[in-house]
Design a protein around this motif. Sequence first.
Motif, PDB file in Angstrom:
ATOM      1  N   VAL A  50       0.855  -1.183   0.000  1.00  9.59           N
ATOM      2  CA  VAL A  50       0.000   0.000   0.000  1.00  9.59           C
ATOM      3  C   VAL A  50       0.891   1.233   0.000  1.00  9.59           C
ATOM      4  O   VAL A  50       1.575   1.525   0.991  1.00  9.59           O
ATOM      5  N   GLU A  51       0.871   1.955  -1.113  1.00 12.72           N
ATOM      6  CA  GLU A  51       1.672   3.154  -1.261  1.00 12.72           C
ATOM      7  C   GLU A  51       0.855   4.390  -0.898  1.00 12.72           C
ATOM      8  O   GLU A  51      -0.363   4.426  -1.112  1.00 12.72           O
ATOM      9  N   SER A  52       1.545   5.401  -0.383  1.00 13.31           N
ATOM     10  CA  SER A  52       0.889   6.654  -0.033  1.00 13.31           C
ATOM     11  C   SER A  52       1.902   7.788  -0.076  1.00 13.31           C
ATOM     12  O   SER A  52       3.108   7.541  -0.175  1.00 13.31           O
ATOM     13  N   GLY A  53       1.389   9.007   0.004  1.00 13.80           N
ATOM     14  CA  GLY A  53       2.268  10.167   0.088  1.00 13.80           C
ATOM     15  C   GLY A  53       2.387  10.978  -1.176  1.00 13.80           C
ATOM     16  O   GLY A  53       3.035  12.029  -1.175  1.00 13.80           O
ATOM     17  N   GLY A  54       1.781  10.526  -2.252  1.00 16.50           N
ATOM     18  CA  GLY A  54       1.857  11.277  -3.489  1.00 16.50           C
ATOM     19  C   GLY A  54       0.989  12.526  -3.443  1.00 16.50           C
ATOM     20  O   GLY A  54       0.278  12.776  -2.471  1.00 16.50           O
ATOM     21  N   GLY A  55       1.069  13.297  -4.517  1.00 18.62           N
ATOM     22  CA  GLY A  55       0.275  14.508  -4.588  1.00 18.62           C
ATOM     23  C   GLY A  55       0.777  15.431  -5.668  1.00 18.62           C
ATOM     24  O   GLY A  55       1.610  15.050  -6.502  1.00 18.62           O
ATOM     25  N   LEU A  56       0.244  16.636  -5.642  1.00 21.60           N
ATOM     26  CA  LEU A  56       0.651  17.674  -6.590  1.00 21.60           C
ATOM     27  C   LEU A  56       1.682  18.573  -5.913  1.00 21.60           C
ATOM     28  O   LEU A  56       1.444  19.065  -4.802  1.00 21.60           O
ATOM     29  N   VAL A  57       2.788  18.780  -6.576  1.00 20.96           N
ATOM     30  CA  VAL A  57       3.850  19.606  -6.011  1.00 20.96           C
ATOM     31  C   VAL A  57       4.450  20.458  -7.118  1.00 20.96           C
ATOM     32  O   VAL A  57       4.468  20.058  -8.288  1.00 20.96           O
ATOM     33  N   GLN A  58       4.919  21.632  -6.749  1.00 23.91           N
ATOM     34  CA  GLN A  58       5.542  22.508  -7.725  1.00 23.91           C
ATOM     35  C   GLN A  58       6.970  22.055  -8.028  1.00 23.91           C
ATOM     36  O   GLN A  58       7.611  21.410  -7.191  1.00 23.91           O
ATOM     37  N   PRO A  59       7.479  22.389  -9.194  1.00 24.27           N
ATOM     38  CA  PRO A  59       8.881  22.071  -9.498  1.00 24.27           C
ATOM     39  C   PRO A  59       9.805  22.619  -8.417  1.00 24.27           C
ATOM     40  O   PRO A  59       9.627  23.724  -7.934  1.00 24.27           O
ATOM     41  N   GLY A  60      10.783  21.786  -8.046  1.00 22.77           N
ATOM     42  CA  GLY A  60      11.688  22.142  -6.963  1.00 22.77           C
ATOM     43  C   GLY A  60      11.226  21.686  -5.598  1.00 22.77           C
ATOM     44  O   GLY A  60      11.982  21.773  -4.626  1.00 22.77           O
ATOM     45  N   GLY A  61       9.994  21.217  -5.516  1.00 22.92           N
ATOM     46  CA  GLY A  61       9.448  20.785  -4.241  1.00 22.92           C
ATOM     47  C   GLY A  61       9.863  19.377  -3.859  1.00 22.92           C
ATOM     48  O   GLY A  61      10.642  18.722  -4.561  1.00 22.92           O
ATOM     49  N   SER A  62       9.321  18.932  -2.729  1.00 20.11           N
ATOM     50  CA  SER A  62       9.678  17.627  -2.180  1.00 20.11           C
ATOM     51  C   SER A  62       8.424  16.853  -1.785  1.00 20.11           C
ATOM     52  O   SER A  62       7.391  17.446  -1.465  1.00 20.11           O
ATOM     53  N   LEU A  63       8.560  15.554  -1.810  1.00 20.58           N
ATOM     54  CA  LEU A  63       7.535  14.650  -1.312  1.00 20.58           C
ATOM     55  C   LEU A  63       8.213  13.452  -0.668  1.00 20.58           C
ATOM     56  O   LEU A  63       9.326  13.088  -1.054  1.00 20.58           O
ATOM     57  N   ARG A  64       7.510  12.853   0.266  1.00 18.36           N
ATOM     58  CA  ARG A  64       8.001  11.616   0.868  1.00 18.36           C
ATOM     59  C   ARG A  64       6.937  10.549   0.694  1.00 18.36           C
ATOM     60  O   ARG A  64       5.822  10.683   1.212  1.00 18.36           O
ATOM     61  N   LEU A  65       7.278   9.522  -0.022  1.00 16.94           N
ATOM     62  CA  LEU A  65       6.368   8.413  -0.250  1.00 16.94           C
ATOM     63  C   LEU A  65       6.610   7.310   0.779  1.00 16.94           C
ATOM     64  O   LEU A  65       7.734   7.099   1.230  1.00 16.94           O
ATOM     65  N   SER A  66       5.541   6.612   1.099  1.00 14.35           N
ATOM     66  CA  SER A  66       5.624   5.481   2.016  1.00 14.35           C
ATOM     67  C   SER A  66       4.989   4.266   1.374  1.00 14.35           C
ATOM     68  O   SER A  66       4.037   4.389   0.594  1.00 14.35           O
ATOM     69  N   CYS A  67       5.497   3.117   1.728  1.00 17.14           N
ATOM     70  CA  CYS A  67       4.927   1.858   1.244  1.00 17.14           C
ATOM     71  C   CYS A  67       4.890   0.888   2.412  1.00 17.14           C
ATOM     72  O   CYS A  67       5.939   0.491   2.936  1.00 17.14           O
ATOM     73  N   ALA A  68       3.689   0.527   2.803  1.00 18.12           N
ATOM     74  CA  ALA A  68       3.508  -0.432   3.886  1.00 18.12           C
ATOM     75  C   ALA A  68       3.230  -1.801   3.292  1.00 18.12           C
ATOM     76  O   ALA A  68       2.381  -1.948   2.415  1.00 18.12           O
ATOM     77  N   GLN A 117       0.040   8.585  -7.048  1.00 19.90           N
ATOM     78  CA  GLN A 117       0.297   9.523  -8.141  1.00 19.90           C
ATOM     79  C   GLN A 117       1.129  10.697  -7.647  1.00 19.90           C
ATOM     80  O   GLN A 117       0.805  11.326  -6.640  1.00 19.90           O
ATOM     81  N   VAL A 118       2.186  10.979  -8.380  1.00 22.86           N
ATOM     82  CA  VAL A 118       3.005  12.166  -8.133  1.00 22.86           C
ATOM     83  C   VAL A 118       2.912  13.050  -9.371  1.00 22.86           C
ATOM     84  O   VAL A 118       3.216  12.598 -10.478  1.00 22.86           O
ATOM     85  N   THR A 119       2.475  14.274  -9.159  1.00 21.48           N
ATOM     86  CA  THR A 119       2.360  15.231 -10.263  1.00 21.48           C
ATOM     87  C   THR A 119       3.181  16.457  -9.914  1.00 21.48           C
ATOM     88  O   THR A 119       2.965  17.083  -8.867  1.00 21.48           O
ATOM     89  N   VAL A 120       4.126  16.767 -10.782  1.00 21.35           N
ATOM     90  CA  VAL A 120       4.987  17.939 -10.569  1.00 21.35           C
ATOM     91  C   VAL A 120       4.619  18.966 -11.633  1.00 21.35           C
ATOM     92  O   VAL A 120       4.855  18.764 -12.822  1.00 21.35           O
ATOM     93  N   SER A 121       4.035  20.050 -11.181  1.00 20.34           N
ATOM     94  CA  SER A 121       3.547  21.047 -12.124  1.00 20.34           C
ATOM     95  C   SER A 121       3.412  22.386 -11.413  1.00 20.34           C
ATOM     96  O   SER A 121       3.089  22.447 -10.218  1.00 20.34           O
ATOM     97  N   SER A 122       3.622  23.442 -12.181  1.00 13.77           N
ATOM     98  CA  SER A 122       3.420  24.784 -11.636  1.00 13.77           C
ATOM     99  C   SER A 122       2.015  25.271 -11.953  1.00 13.77           C
ATOM    100  O   SER A 122       1.634  26.374 -11.556  1.00 13.77           O
TER     101      SER A 122
END
Length: 119
Positions: free
Chosen positions: A5-23, A114-119
């Motif tokens: 089960v993956e989680s932590g994705g989202g919409l982020v601007q270029p240059g940003g950060s995310l931390r994904l988790s997988c249980a 889903q990870v989306t990197v967009s301004s």
Amino acid sequence: QVQLVESGGGLVQPGGSLRLSCAASGSIFRFNAAMGWYRQAPGKQRELVAGMRRVSLNRYETRYADSVKGRFTISRDDAKNTVYLQMNSLTPEDTAVYHCNSDPAYLTWGQGTQVTVSS
């Protein structure tokens, strides 16, 4: 049967950060299985972006796709049956559905995040 089960994705601007988790359920981590993060962008094949395996009691070996070296960091907490992916300096080219699996992949794929990197 192991469930991922993956989680932590989202919409982020270029240059940003995310931390994904997988249980992971089941006993996969008890056997110190090598784990990896994969991603699949629209119209492209799924690719391994980061892998991690235990080489001794207190040492792990990691590997990264060239496109993410220096920006992504894989880590794991075997006690929690969880693997993480810290993603920094994200670019639009990192947009994809991210999955975890063993490395090489032989488990049933989870739904991904889903990870989306967009301004």
